[in-house]
Write a protein that holds these residues in place. Structure first.
Motif, PDB file in Angstrom:
ATOM      1  N   ALA A   1       0.836  -1.212   0.000  1.00  0.00           N
ATOM      2  CA  ALA A   1       0.000   0.000   0.000  1.00  0.00           C
ATOM      3  C   ALA A   1       0.867   1.256   0.000  1.00  0.00           C
TER       4      ALA A   1
ATOM      5  N   LEU B   1       2.086   1.951  -3.434  1.00  0.00           N
ATOM      6  CA  LEU B   1       1.068   2.557  -4.296  1.00  0.00           C
ATOM      7  C   LEU B   1       0.906   4.043  -4.000  1.00  0.00           C
ATOM      8  N   VAL B   2       0.909   4.386  -2.715  1.00  0.00           N
ATOM      9  CA  VAL B   2       0.723   5.796  -2.344  1.00  0.00           C
ATOM     10  C   VAL B   2       1.927   6.619  -2.797  1.00  0.00           C
TER      11      VAL B   2
ATOM     12  N   ALA C   1       1.719   7.290  -6.422  1.00  0.00           N
ATOM     13  CA  ALA C   1       0.694   8.270  -6.788  1.00  0.00           C
ATOM     14  C   ALA C   1       1.240   9.687  -6.691  1.00  0.00           C
TER      15      ALA C   1
END
Lengths: 245, 462
Positions: free
Chosen positions: A135, A138-139, A142
């Protein structure tokens, strides 16, 4: 020789190849994210370094969550959006709000309602840690987050040591050159990038502050946090932070 | 004549269309002269387009709606009335034209009407009046005919004040119609547009990877269609026709308007990854609920935040990884119940108000509770009403220790008025809370549930 070294550093910076460059030169203000705590910022040299991975480590009740919330609160006060990867779903929004975190600017990623507290310690949290690492990747990819914090504070030390050594290196690479500050919270040192800092906290029996004599009139007043900042070249020295309720 | 075909023909030539019955259409062709030439050329173009669609139509172009409507009833083929000549051109029509027009408006005939605005002031009066001829006005026709009036021109020449004296306001309205004047402007009907794309596959598709290409083929034209209308996707419906003749439907609601086919495709695929179809896919249909497209004005003075498209994709990926309702922004609930909060969608704002937390404003560190979302059952030894020793099972670190310092009890209860006190309930609580410092250096919050008479560990101050 010294002139050549300065020229070389300038050349690397101009080409944005200074990710691993360690220098005693103070960083420009725009590359620092102040924590909002004057004493801690002084020790950090102005704040946590943007584009680098730092860590807040210490045992239970040493003030890790308090310092983390201070960092998040300072970032949201600056208008940044922040992300918290809460591996074991232990963040308390009420406490966070009291610490000054603007909850509307917080992306809270809660770990699965893990069986961390009901399963044997050996199996505890391995899947939750893997999910949290994914996670956070992914952050970080981004982008545009001011702070990306991964809370591994409740993870067993053995589970953290089983992680491949490239795990945190990948995270550091994901935010390198960006405006994001990566923060890992854990029970032990895990890994930081070249210009990242380690805020090492220490707990003791006497860290809690109480008022009142008897148990029925006694009130918990706060924590006295024993801290030290470690970085690659700058030797850290112990100092105290006071968390007041 | 097909009503739908007539409407499509009208919308193809003008965005301002007003329906009169099922076979009578008013178009505003004002401003089309630069595109298609003179009014006659416009009329010829319309007739040609109708013939191509096998529609037999009458076309009239006039400066007022009423003149155009009357011309379609009084003449065949193409009629062009120059602005200012309306009264003269319709003066030769018999009074029976009004009955024909009323009949066409109420039922449906094979008539297509065009109007061209003469001046802007024409359409400013009596906007609230009904579009079709009023029954009360038509009931006056036999009276007028008994006076020996046979044409619209004769009716138009009657003195208005005398007409009002004998027939009232209806008589004046009848005369205005006979002069080809409008009592209200053209009110265009909003076209209900469907944003939908379907593709039928020659061979069933199994797996998400080949489906990604298929989705690209339906989402690209869909986004182009939306973009042409200045709208974006607020909610996307995906319908997959399966080889088992079942239908797999998913609906995705986005926190912000999205009109990027790549983002939409990624979001659909991520959703289908969590909720895969049970069989191969024969056909793919996507439907969009349109919302106004976002217009952003970036500022040099504001800190950049992730775009809505990026956040949507990120949240979709995180949802796949962490599960539903595990990602978002927490929101406090107005209650004293411990540990209660709400999860709201994460929507970053580019510039917000300062946080209301007083402690952070004064740069004071606040101790934070690390909450055990499900309180951990604990064994607590109590002596003289105070906890003396705390231990948990082997689950939570096998925690055990002597109480060094404690403060409490702090009694809290709520929602007890909703249930009987003899039974515990998830909505009600009644507990005695203690803050305890253990010999291992940890600082915990424990409580005794008064319903179950058991001890629990709620969290750790960290």
């Amino acid at each position: 020789m010294k002139v050549n070294l300065i020229e070389l550093e300038s050349l690397l910076r101009s080409r944005k190849l200074d990710g691993t460059l360690v220098s005693k030169r103070p960083l420009p203000v725009e590359r620092l994210a102040p924590t909002g705590l004057t004493r801690l910022d002084d020790e950090l040299g102005g704040g946590l370094t943007r584009g680098h991975l730092s860590e807040i480590v210490g045992p239970s009740s040493s003030g890790r969550a308090s310092v983390l919330c201070a960092v998040l609160a300072a970032a949201t006060r600056r208008g940044e959006v922040v992300a918290l990867i809460d591996t074991f779903d232990s963040f308390d929004p009420v406490s966070g709000h009291a610490a000054g975190v603007d909850l509307s600017r917080l992306l809270w990623i809660r770990g699965r309602q893990s069986s961390a507290r009901t399963t044997p310690p050996g199996a505890r949290g391995v899947q939750a840690i893997d999910d949290a690492i994914k996670a956070s990747g992914l952050v970080c990819q981004a982008g545009q987050f001011g702070i990306v914090a991964i809370d591994l504070a409740e993870a067993p030390v053995m589970a953290i040591r089983r992680l491949p050594f490239t795990t945190f290196r990948r995270l550091a690479l994901a935010i390198e050159g960006s405006e994001t500050v990566g923060v890992v919270v854990g029970p032990t040192t895990m890994g930081r990038s070249a210009l990242g800092r380690s805020v090492v906290l220490r707990a003791s029996e006497h860290s809690a502050r109480w008022s009142g004599a008897g148990p029925r009139s006694r009130v918990f007043r706060g924590l006295e946090i024993d801290a030290r900042v470690e970085s690659t070249r700058v030797p850290g020295q112990r100092f105290r932070l006071h968390a007041v309720q | 004549m097909q009503h739908g075909a007539l409407m499509a023909l009208a919308h193809d030539h003008s965005p301002r269309v007003e329906m009169h019955g099922t076979g009578l259409v008013l178009l505003d062709v004002d401003g089309l002269g630069q595109l298609w030439g003179s009014p006659r050329q416009i009329g010829e173009r319309l007739r040609h387009a109708a013939a191509e669609r096998q529609l037999g139509v009458r076309v009239a172009i006039a400066g007022t709606k009423m003149a155009a409507l009357l011309a379609t009833q009084g003449r065949c083929g193409l009629t062009v009335i120059n602005p200012g000549d309306e009264a003269e051109r319709v003066s030769t029509f018999p009074l029976s034209v009004l009955k024909q027009l009323s009949h066409a408006q109420s039922s449906g005939t094979t008539t297509l009407v065009r109007t061209r605005r003469q001046t802007r002031s024409v359409k400013t009066v009596h906007a609230a009046e009904p579009a079709s001829l009023a029954v009360s006005v038509l009931m006056l026709l036999p009276v007028v005919q008994r006076w020996g009036i046979k044409t619209l021109g004769a009716l138009a020449e009657l003195p208005t004040d005398e007409l009002f004296t004998r027939l009232g306001q209806g008589g004046v309205e009848l005369q205005r119609i006979a002069r080809g004047q409008d009592s209200r402007p053209l009110v265009p009907e909003a076209e209900e547009e469907r944003f939908e794309q379907t593709i039928a596959l020659e061979w069933p598709v199994e797996g998400l990877e080949p489906l990604a290409f298929v989705l690209g083929r339906v989402l690209d034209p869909l986004c182009q269609h939306l973009d042409a209308r200045g709208v974006a996707v607020g909610m996307l419906h995906v319908r997959l026709a399966l080889v088992t003749r079942e239908t797999h439907e998913r609906s995705l609601r986005f926190p912000a308007a999205v009109n990027d086919p790549k983002v939409l495709r990624a979001l659909v695929l991520l959703d289908l990854e969590s909720h895969p179809p049970s069989a191969g896919i024969d056909a793919v249909t996507v439907m969009a609920d349109p919302v106004p497209a976002r217009t952003l004005q970036f500022s040099l003075l504001e800190r950049a935040v992730p775009s809505a498209e990026r956040v949507s994709t990120l949240l979709a990926r995180l949802t796949v990884l962490m599960g539903e309702q595990r990602c978002g922004s927490p929101d406090l609930v107005d209650t004293h119940e411990p540990g209660v909060f709400e999860m709201r969608p994460f929507v970053p704002r580019s510039q917000g108000v300062r946080s209301v937390g007083t402690a952070a404003d004064t740069e004071v560190l606040v101790p934070v509770l690390r909450r055990f979302r499900t309180p951990v059952s604990a064994r607590v030894t109590v002596e003289h009403g105070q906890p003396l020793r705390v231990s948990t099972g082997r689950g939570y670190l096998g925690l055990q220790g002597h109480v060094v310092t404690c403060a409490g009890p702090w009694r809290t209860s709520g929602q007890w008025w909703g249930v009987s006190q003899s039974s515990s309930s998830a909505a009600s609580w009644d507990r005695d809370e203690w803050d305890v410092a253990l010999s291992d250096g940890g600082l915990y919050r424990i409580f005794r549930d008064q319903y179950s008479k058991r001890w629990f560990m709620e969290g750790m101050v960290d």
